[in-house]
Design a protein around this motif. Sequence first.
Motif, PDB file in Angstrom:
ATOM      1  N   LYS A   1       0.831  -1.203   0.000  1.00  0.00           N
ATOM      2  CA  LYS A   1       0.000   0.000   0.000  1.00  0.00           C
ATOM      3  C   LYS A   1       0.868   1.256   0.000  1.00  0.00           C
ATOM      4  CE  LYS A   1      -3.884   2.168   2.271  1.00  0.00           C
ATOM      5  NZ  LYS A   1      -4.945   2.039   3.258  1.00  0.00           N
ATOM      6  N   TYR A   2       1.933   1.204   0.816  1.00  0.00           N
ATOM      7  CA  TYR A   2       2.872   2.323   0.912  1.00  0.00           C
ATOM      8  C   TYR A   2       4.253   1.825   0.537  1.00  0.00           C
ATOM      9  CZ  TYR A   2      -0.965   4.149   3.695  1.00  0.00           C
ATOM     10  OH  TYR A   2      -2.190   4.545   4.115  1.00  0.00           O
ATOM     11  N   LEU A   3       5.028   2.688  -0.053  1.00  0.00           N
ATOM     12  CA  LEU A   3       6.368   2.307  -0.502  1.00  0.00           C
ATOM     13  C   LEU A   3       7.256   1.887   0.666  1.00  0.00           C
ATOM     14  CD1 LEU A   3       7.824   2.036  -3.169  1.00  0.00           C
ATOM     15  CD2 LEU A   3       8.668   4.340  -2.886  1.00  0.00           C
ATOM     16  N   ARG A   4       7.047   2.481   1.826  1.00  0.00           N
ATOM     17  CA  ARG A   4       7.872   2.152   2.996  1.00  0.00           C
ATOM     18  C   ARG A   4       7.718   0.694   3.420  1.00  0.00           C
ATOM     19  NH1 ARG A   4       4.394   6.076   5.130  1.00  0.00           N
ATOM     20  NH2 ARG A   4       2.479   5.149   5.897  1.00  0.00           N
ATOM     21  N   ASP A   5       6.638   0.033   2.977  1.00  0.00           N
ATOM     22  CA  ASP A   5       6.396  -1.362   3.332  1.00  0.00           C
ATOM     23  C   ASP A   5       7.188  -2.346   2.478  1.00  0.00           C
ATOM     24  OD1 ASP A   5       4.608  -0.446   5.225  1.00  0.00           O
ATOM     25  OD2 ASP A   5       2.875  -0.631   3.877  1.00  0.00           O
ATOM     26  N   LEU A   6       7.844  -1.858   1.454  1.00  0.00           N
ATOM     27  CA  LEU A   6       8.648  -2.715   0.584  1.00  0.00           C
ATOM     28  C   LEU A   6       9.976  -3.018   1.273  1.00  0.00           C
ATOM     29  CD1 LEU A   6       8.532  -3.933  -2.288  1.00  0.00           C
ATOM     30  CD2 LEU A   6       9.687  -1.884  -3.091  1.00  0.00           C
ATOM     31  N   ASP A   7      10.334  -4.300   1.364  1.00  0.00           N
ATOM     32  CA  ASP A   7      11.555  -4.655   2.101  1.00  0.00           C
ATOM     33  C   ASP A   7      12.815  -4.372   1.272  1.00  0.00           C
ATOM     34  OD1 ASP A   7      12.477  -7.842   1.268  1.00  0.00           O
ATOM     35  OD2 ASP A   7      10.520  -7.099   0.634  1.00  0.00           O
ATOM     36  N   GLU A   8      13.875  -4.019   1.982  1.00  0.00           N
ATOM     37  CA  GLU A   8      15.137  -3.614   1.345  1.00  0.00           C
ATOM     38  C   GLU A   8      15.779  -4.747   0.559  1.00  0.00           C
ATOM     39  OE1 GLU A   8      14.363  -2.600   4.424  1.00  0.00           O
ATOM     40  OE2 GLU A   8      14.483  -0.418   4.280  1.00  0.00           O
ATOM     41  N   GLU A   9      15.652  -5.966   1.028  1.00  0.00           N
ATOM     42  CA  GLU A   9      16.276  -7.101   0.331  1.00  0.00           C
ATOM     43  C   GLU A   9      15.704  -7.250  -1.081  1.00  0.00           C
ATOM     44  OE1 GLU A   9      17.066 -11.892   0.794  1.00  0.00           O
ATOM     45  OE2 GLU A   9      16.222 -10.774   2.480  1.00  0.00           O
ATOM     46  N   THR A  10      14.405  -7.094  -1.208  1.00  0.00           N
ATOM     47  CA  THR A  10      13.770  -7.179  -2.522  1.00  0.00           C
ATOM     48  C   THR A  10      14.250  -6.044  -3.423  1.00  0.00           C
ATOM     49  OG1 THR A  10      11.798  -8.188  -1.558  1.00  0.00           O
ATOM     50  CG2 THR A  10      11.550  -7.215  -3.729  1.00  0.00           C
ATOM     51  N   ILE A  11      14.367  -4.863  -2.856  1.00  0.00           N
ATOM     52  CA  ILE A  11      14.857  -3.715  -3.627  1.00  0.00           C
ATOM     53  C   ILE A  11      16.277  -3.965  -4.112  1.00  0.00           C
ATOM     54  CG2 ILE A  11      15.541  -1.279  -3.485  1.00  0.00           C
ATOM     55  CD1 ILE A  11      13.178  -0.892  -1.534  1.00  0.00           C
ATOM     56  N   VAL A  12      17.136  -4.407  -3.219  1.00  0.00           N
ATOM     57  CA  VAL A  12      18.537  -4.626  -3.564  1.00  0.00           C
ATOM     58  C   VAL A  12      18.667  -5.687  -4.664  1.00  0.00           C
ATOM     59  CG1 VAL A  12      20.735  -5.521  -2.678  1.00  0.00           C
ATOM     60  CG2 VAL A  12      19.466  -3.822  -1.365  1.00  0.00           C
ATOM     61  N   LYS A  13      17.978  -6.790  -4.519  1.00  0.00           N
ATOM     62  CA  LYS A  13      18.057  -7.850  -5.533  1.00  0.00           C
ATOM     63  C   LYS A  13      17.496  -7.390  -6.874  1.00  0.00           C
ATOM     64  CE  LYS A  13      17.908 -11.918  -2.559  1.00  0.00           C
ATOM     65  NZ  LYS A  13      17.103 -13.103  -2.182  1.00  0.00           N
ATOM     66  N   GLY A  14      16.364  -6.705  -6.841  1.00  0.00           N
ATOM     67  CA  GLY A  14      15.751  -6.239  -8.084  1.00  0.00           C
ATOM     68  C   GLY A  14      16.590  -5.206  -8.802  1.00  0.00           C
ATOM     69  N   MET A  15      17.125  -4.257  -8.066  1.00  0.00           N
ATOM     70  CA  MET A  15      17.944  -3.210  -8.679  1.00  0.00           C
ATOM     71  C   MET A  15      19.297  -3.753  -9.146  1.00  0.00           C
ATOM     72  SD  MET A  15      16.134  -0.709  -9.042  1.00  0.00           S
ATOM     73  CE  MET A  15      14.927   0.425  -8.470  1.00  0.00           C
ATOM     74  N   ASP A  16      19.837  -4.722  -8.431  1.00  0.00           N
ATOM     75  CA  ASP A  16      21.069  -5.365  -8.871  1.00  0.00           C
ATOM     76  C   ASP A  16      20.836  -6.080 -10.198  1.00  0.00           C
ATOM     77  OD1 ASP A  16      23.653  -6.431  -8.968  1.00  0.00           O
ATOM     78  OD2 ASP A  16      23.120  -8.133  -7.701  1.00  0.00           O
ATOM     79  N   SER A  17      19.738  -6.790 -10.291  1.00  0.00           N
ATOM     80  CA  SER A  17      19.390  -7.490 -11.525  1.00  0.00           C
ATOM     81  C   SER A  17      19.233  -6.516 -12.682  1.00  0.00           C
ATOM     82  CB  SER A  17      18.089  -8.272 -11.308  1.00  0.00           C
ATOM     83  OG  SER A  17      17.651  -8.855 -12.491  1.00  0.00           O
ATOM     84  N   LEU A  18      18.568  -5.401 -12.430  1.00  0.00           N
ATOM     85  CA  LEU A  18      18.371  -4.399 -13.464  1.00  0.00           C
ATOM     86  C   LEU A  18      19.700  -3.743 -13.849  1.00  0.00           C
ATOM     87  CD1 LEU A  18      16.433  -2.801 -15.249  1.00  0.00           C
ATOM     88  CD2 LEU A  18      16.085  -1.234 -13.338  1.00  0.00           C
ATOM     89  N   ALA A  19      20.534  -3.456 -12.869  1.00  0.00           N
ATOM     90  CA  ALA A  19      21.813  -2.778 -13.129  1.00  0.00           C
ATOM     91  C   ALA A  19      22.742  -3.619 -13.993  1.00  0.00           C
ATOM     92  CB  ALA A  19      22.501  -2.432 -11.810  1.00  0.00           C
ATOM     93  N   LYS A  20      22.649  -4.926 -13.889  1.00  0.00           N
ATOM     94  CA  LYS A  20      23.493  -5.812 -14.702  1.00  0.00           C
ATOM     95  C   LYS A  20      23.167  -5.695 -16.186  1.00  0.00           C
ATOM     96  CE  LYS A  20      24.044  -9.408 -11.222  1.00  0.00           C
ATOM     97  NZ  LYS A  20      23.641 -10.769 -10.829  1.00  0.00           N
ATOM     98  N   LYS A  21      21.954  -5.363 -16.470  1.00  0.00           N
ATOM     99  CA  LYS A  21      21.505  -5.420 -17.854  1.00  0.00           C
ATOM    100  C   LYS A  21      21.196  -4.083 -18.503  1.00  0.00           C
ATOM    101  CE  LYS A  21      21.755  -9.792 -17.573  1.00  0.00           C
ATOM    102  NZ  LYS A  21      22.889 -10.453 -18.174  1.00  0.00           N
TER     103      LYS A  21
END
Length: 146
Positions: free
Chosen positions: A34-54
């Motif tokens: 519902k709010y962005l603050r509820d998104l966990d950091e581990e998911t952010i880190v993994k997702g952004m790492d995956s995106l940054a590779k490509k």
Amino acid sequence: MGRIRNKKRKRKKGVRSLNKEDFEELKRKLKGVKYLRDLDEETIVKGMDSLAKKITVTPTQIRKVYGELRRLKGKQDFKGKLIRLEPRLAYAVAREKGLELLYDIFKESKEKIIDENDLEKLIFMFETLVAYQKYHEAFQQERRSE
């Protein structure tokens, strides 16, 4: 004598084939909170790492967005300015197709920002992307020089 042409290798723009597992997990969880603050950091880190590779846009282009977001921190009217950032990002996407995925994340995230804590989470997302993109860029240059 024939002319010698200096052939520069053009960097392919856009997004290379993306291993979408971690990135799709980020998008799925982003839609589920519902709010962005509820998104966990581990998911952010993994997702952004995956995106940054490509992702193949330059770090400068991503740092521009990151810088704009950081300037919003502490401002009372950050929501209005956040809304004004969307058309500028859309313009950047039109010029550089590699920013499309970032634009999608930004649009989805923008809807979930209510207060400064949510803004902090969006800033963290872009900060993570900038860091990992720089890391992967340096790693690729190191591999090329070997």
